[in-house]
Design a protein around this motif. Structure first.
Motif, PDB file in Angstrom:
ATOM      1  N   VAL A 167       0.825  -1.209   0.000  1.00  6.52           N
ATOM      2  CA  VAL A 167       0.000   0.000   0.000  1.00  6.52           C
ATOM      3  C   VAL A 167       0.861   1.262   0.000  1.00  6.52           C
ATOM      4  O   VAL A 167       0.609   2.203  -0.751  1.00  6.52           O
ATOM      5  N   HIS A 168       1.912   1.289   0.837  1.00  3.30           N
ATOM      6  CA  HIS A 168       2.673   2.515   1.068  1.00  3.30           C
ATOM      7  C   HIS A 168       4.008   2.585   0.329  1.00  3.30           C
ATOM      8  O   HIS A 168       4.604   3.656   0.259  1.00  3.30           O
ATOM      9  N   GLY A 169       4.505   1.450  -0.164  1.00  4.50           N
ATOM     10  CA  GLY A 169       5.752   1.444  -0.923  1.00  4.50           C
ATOM     11  C   GLY A 169       6.962   1.021  -0.093  1.00  4.50           C
ATOM     12  O   GLY A 169       6.952   1.063   1.138  1.00  4.50           O
ATOM     13  N   ALA A 170       7.997   0.604  -0.815  1.00  4.09           N
ATOM     14  CA  ALA A 170       9.215   0.095  -0.182  1.00  4.09           C
ATOM     15  C   ALA A 170       9.917   1.183   0.635  1.00  4.09           C
ATOM     16  O   ALA A 170      10.387   0.924   1.744  1.00  4.09           O
ATOM     17  N   GLN A 171      10.006   2.388   0.106  1.00  2.29           N
ATOM     18  CA  GLN A 171      10.699   3.472   0.797  1.00  2.29           C
ATOM     19  C   GLN A 171      10.035   3.770   2.137  1.00  2.29           C
ATOM     20  O   GLN A 171      10.714   3.962   3.152  1.00  2.29           O
ATOM     21  N   ALA A 172       8.710   3.801   2.161  1.00  5.14           N
ATOM     22  CA  ALA A 172       7.980   4.090   3.403  1.00  5.14           C
ATOM     23  C   ALA A 172       8.235   3.002   4.445  1.00  5.14           C
ATOM     24  O   ALA A 172       8.403   3.303   5.636  1.00  5.14           O
ATOM     25  N   LEU A 173       8.281   1.751   4.027  1.00  3.25           N
ATOM     26  CA  LEU A 173       8.545   0.662   4.972  1.00  3.25           C
ATOM     27  C   LEU A 173       9.967   0.768   5.518  1.00  3.25           C
ATOM     28  O   LEU A 173      10.194   0.618   6.720  1.00  3.25           O
ATOM     29  N   GLN A 174      10.924   1.049   4.650  1.00  2.00           N
ATOM     30  CA  GLN A 174      12.310   1.180   5.108  1.00  2.00           C
ATOM     31  C   GLN A 174      12.453   2.355   6.090  1.00  2.00           C
ATOM     32  O   GLN A 174      13.184   2.260   7.075  1.00  2.00           O
ATOM     33  N   GLU A 175      11.739   3.446   5.828  1.00  2.00           N
ATOM     34  CA  GLU A 175      11.767   4.586   6.747  1.00  2.00           C
ATOM     35  C   GLU A 175      11.156   4.215   8.090  1.00  2.00           C
ATOM     36  O   GLU A 175      11.642   4.624   9.149  1.00  2.00           O
ATOM     37  N   ARG A 176      10.089   3.405   8.065  1.00  3.54           N
ATOM     38  CA  ARG A 176       9.444   2.961   9.303  1.00  3.54           C
ATOM     39  C   ARG A 176      10.398   2.076  10.114  1.00  3.54           C
ATOM     40  O   ARG A 176      10.529   2.206  11.313  1.00  3.54           O
ATOM     41  N   TRP A 177      11.091   1.150   9.413  1.00  2.00           N
ATOM     42  CA  TRP A 177      12.089   0.306  10.090  1.00  2.00           C
ATOM     43  C   TRP A 177      13.170   1.165  10.740  1.00  2.00           C
ATOM     44  O   TRP A 177      13.561   0.938  11.871  1.00  2.00           O
ATOM     45  N   LEU A 178      13.660   2.150   9.989  1.00  2.00           N
ATOM     46  CA  LEU A 178      14.731   3.016  10.478  1.00  2.00           C
ATOM     47  C   LEU A 178      14.273   3.818  11.693  1.00  2.00           C
ATOM     48  O   LEU A 178      14.976   3.894  12.705  1.00  2.00           O
ATOM     49  N   ALA A 179      13.090   4.408  11.613  1.00  2.00           N
ATOM     50  CA  ALA A 179      12.557   5.220  12.707  1.00  2.00           C
ATOM     51  C   ALA A 179      12.351   4.382  13.966  1.00  2.00           C
ATOM     52  O   ALA A 179      12.506   4.868  15.086  1.00  2.00           O
ATOM     53  N   ASP A 180      12.024   3.109  13.789  1.00  2.00           N
ATOM     54  CA  ASP A 180      11.748   2.208  14.915  1.00  2.00           C
ATOM     55  C   ASP A 180      13.021   1.549  15.445  1.00  2.00           C
ATOM     56  O   ASP A 180      12.981   0.820  16.439  1.00  2.00           O
ATOM     57  N   GLY A 181      14.166   1.756  14.759  1.00  5.10           N
ATOM     58  CA  GLY A 181      15.412   1.121  15.172  1.00  5.10           C
ATOM     59  C   GLY A 181      15.385  -0.389  14.994  1.00  5.10           C
ATOM     60  O   GLY A 181      15.992  -1.132  15.768  1.00  5.10           O
ATOM     61  N   THR A 182      14.690  -0.862  13.973  1.00  3.11           N
ATOM     62  CA  THR A 182      14.517  -2.293  13.732  1.00  3.11           C
ATOM     63  C   THR A 182      15.833  -2.958  13.348  1.00  3.11           C
ATOM     64  O   THR A 182      16.527  -2.480  12.450  1.00  3.11           O
ATOM     65  N   ASP A 183      16.161  -4.053  14.015  1.00  2.00           N
ATOM     66  CA  ASP A 183      17.337  -4.848  13.670  1.00  2.00           C
ATOM     67  C   ASP A 183      16.909  -5.872  12.628  1.00  2.00           C
ATOM     68  O   ASP A 183      16.367  -6.930  12.962  1.00  2.00           O
ATOM     69  N   LEU A 184      17.132  -5.566  11.363  1.00  2.00           N
ATOM     70  CA  LEU A 184      16.674  -6.430  10.278  1.00  2.00           C
ATOM     71  C   LEU A 184      17.458  -7.734  10.200  1.00  2.00           C
ATOM     72  O   LEU A 184      17.077  -8.635   9.459  1.00  2.00           O
ATOM     73  N   ARG A 185      18.536  -7.858  10.970  1.00  2.00           N
ATOM     74  CA  ARG A 185      19.306  -9.102  10.990  1.00  2.00           C
ATOM     75  C   ARG A 185      18.797 -10.079  12.052  1.00  2.00           C
ATOM     76  O   ARG A 185      19.210 -11.227  12.078  1.00  2.00           O
ATOM     77  N   ASP A 186      17.930  -9.604  12.943  1.00  2.00           N
ATOM     78  CA  ASP A 186      17.418 -10.434  14.033  1.00  2.00           C
ATOM     79  C   ASP A 186      16.454 -11.476  13.454  1.00  2.00           C
ATOM     80  O   ASP A 186      15.406 -11.117  12.908  1.00  2.00           O
ATOM     81  N   PRO A 187      16.789 -12.789  13.554  1.00  2.00           N
ATOM     82  CA  PRO A 187      15.954 -13.809  12.931  1.00  2.00           C
ATOM     83  C   PRO A 187      14.608 -14.016  13.624  1.00  2.00           C
ATOM     84  O   PRO A 187      13.738 -14.690  13.089  1.00  2.00           O
ATOM     85  N   SER A 188      14.420 -13.411  14.794  1.00  2.00           N
ATOM     86  CA  SER A 188      13.144 -13.586  15.488  1.00  2.00           C
ATOM     87  C   SER A 188      12.543 -12.241  15.901  1.00  2.00           C
ATOM     88  O   SER A 188      11.782 -12.157  16.845  1.00  2.00           O
ATOM     89  N   ARG A 189      12.897 -11.184  15.172  1.00  2.00           N
ATOM     90  CA  ARG A 189      12.402  -9.851  15.535  1.00  2.00           C
ATOM     91  C   ARG A 189      10.885  -9.765  15.408  1.00  2.00           C
ATOM     92  O   ARG A 189      10.252 -10.499  14.632  1.00  2.00           O
ATOM     93  N   ARG A 190      10.307  -8.850  16.155  1.00  2.00           N
ATOM     94  CA  ARG A 190       8.873  -8.593  16.059  1.00  2.00           C
ATOM     95  C   ARG A 190       8.629  -7.644  14.894  1.00  2.00           C
ATOM     96  O   ARG A 190       9.515  -6.872  14.516  1.00  2.00           O
ATOM     97  N   PRO A 191       7.410  -7.652  14.350  1.00  2.00           N
ATOM     98  CA  PRO A 191       7.122  -6.710  13.261  1.00  2.00           C
ATOM     99  C   PRO A 191       7.166  -5.274  13.767  1.00  2.00           C
ATOM    100  O   PRO A 191       6.895  -5.010  14.932  1.00  2.00           O
ATOM    101  N   VAL A 192       7.517  -4.380  12.865  1.00  2.00           N
ATOM    102  CA  VAL A 192       7.551  -2.964  13.201  1.00  2.00           C
ATOM    103  C   VAL A 192       6.118  -2.480  13.421  1.00  2.00           C
ATOM    104  O   VAL A 192       5.164  -3.004  12.829  1.00  2.00           O
ATOM    105  N   SER A 193       5.945  -1.472  14.259  1.00  2.00           N
ATOM    106  CA  SER A 193       4.620  -0.888  14.498  1.00  2.00           C
ATOM    107  C   SER A 193       4.180  -0.129  13.258  1.00  2.00           C
ATOM    108  O   SER A 193       4.895   0.746  12.762  1.00  2.00           O
ATOM    109  N   LEU A 194       3.023  -0.493  12.726  1.00  2.00           N
ATOM    110  CA  LEU A 194       2.553   0.099  11.463  1.00  2.00           C
ATOM    111  C   LEU A 194       1.310   0.947  11.654  1.00  2.00           C
ATOM    112  O   LEU A 194       0.686   1.336  10.691  1.00  2.00           O
ATOM    113  N   GLY A 195       0.941   1.216  12.909  1.00  2.00           N
ATOM    114  CA  GLY A 195      -0.267   1.981  13.198  1.00  2.00           C
ATOM    115  C   GLY A 195      -0.139   3.441  12.884  1.00  2.00           C
ATOM    116  O   GLY A 195       0.852   3.990  12.564  1.00  2.00           O
TER     117      GLY A 195
END
Length: 195
Positions: A167-195
């Motif tokens: 719906v929002h595009g790849a760039q928006a998702l990557q920005e959301r990950w960055l803003a949330d400090g998401t560790d994309l290497r974590d094999p069991s990470r929780r989903p980023v907050s998308l609310g």
């Protein structure tokens, strides 16, 4: 033109070191795809080898050009631990790497690739986002008129993240990950907050 795969493997080795394991998968009607594993401390990288043997062709093209067209290999980076059996990602990665040959898919940055199930047993991820190349492993320039081989990083996505990205595009998702400090290497990470 010289065989591309030895050149790609040499580029991977120069960037990531010696692989400590490799596996090969062959699909009916497609060339063999290998997946190489590179381990450094608690980081494991899986790289495909075989996808770049031929250029990816536009699925609407009547005849595929044997030289011109985008070429790529896929690189997935995860952190060891948390009990995740990430080595089981080999077959799903090979399936994704074979998709240009089998399904006529052109894999490019910003694309979502779905594996139809968990990336490895118990993984919360069922798809990946294809990121821009040129970071960890530099693109491999080939003799003209061939295009370079792009070593494309894969970022695991949960089903909710994949739906939000549509719906929002790849760039928006990557920005959301960055803003949330998401560790994309974590094999069991929780989903980023998308609310």
């Amino acid at each position: 033109m010289a065989d591309v795969l030895p050149l790609v493997e040499a580029r991977l080795r120069s960037a990531l070191g010696e692989p400590d394991a490799r596996a090969a998968v062959t699909f009916l009607g497609a060339d063999r795809i290998e997946v190489l594993r590179f381990t450094e401390d608690d980081i494991v990288r899986y790289a495909t080898l075989g996808m770049s043997a031929h250029p990816m062709a536009d699925p609407t093209a009547v005849v595929a050009d044997p030289v011109r067209g985008p070429r790529a290999e896929l690189v997935l980076t995860v952190r060891r631990g948390a009990g995740a059996d990430t080595d089981k990602v080999l077959r799903p990665l090979a399936v994704l790497a074979a998709s240009p040959q089998v399904e006529g898919v052109v894999v490019a940055p910003g694309a979502s690739l779905d594996v139809g199930g968990p990336l490895w047993p118990g993984a919360p991820f069922t798809s990946v986002l294809v990121a821009e190349s040129g970071g960890l492993v530099e693109d491999l320039e080939l003799d003209a008129p061939a295009e370079p081989v792009r070593l494309l990083p894969l970022l695991p996505m949960t089903p909710n993240e994949a739906a939000w990205k549509r719906v929002h595009g790849a760039q928006a998702l990557q920005e959301r990950w960055l803003a949330d400090g998401t560790d994309l290497r974590d094999p069991s990470r929780r989903p980023v907050s998308l609310g």
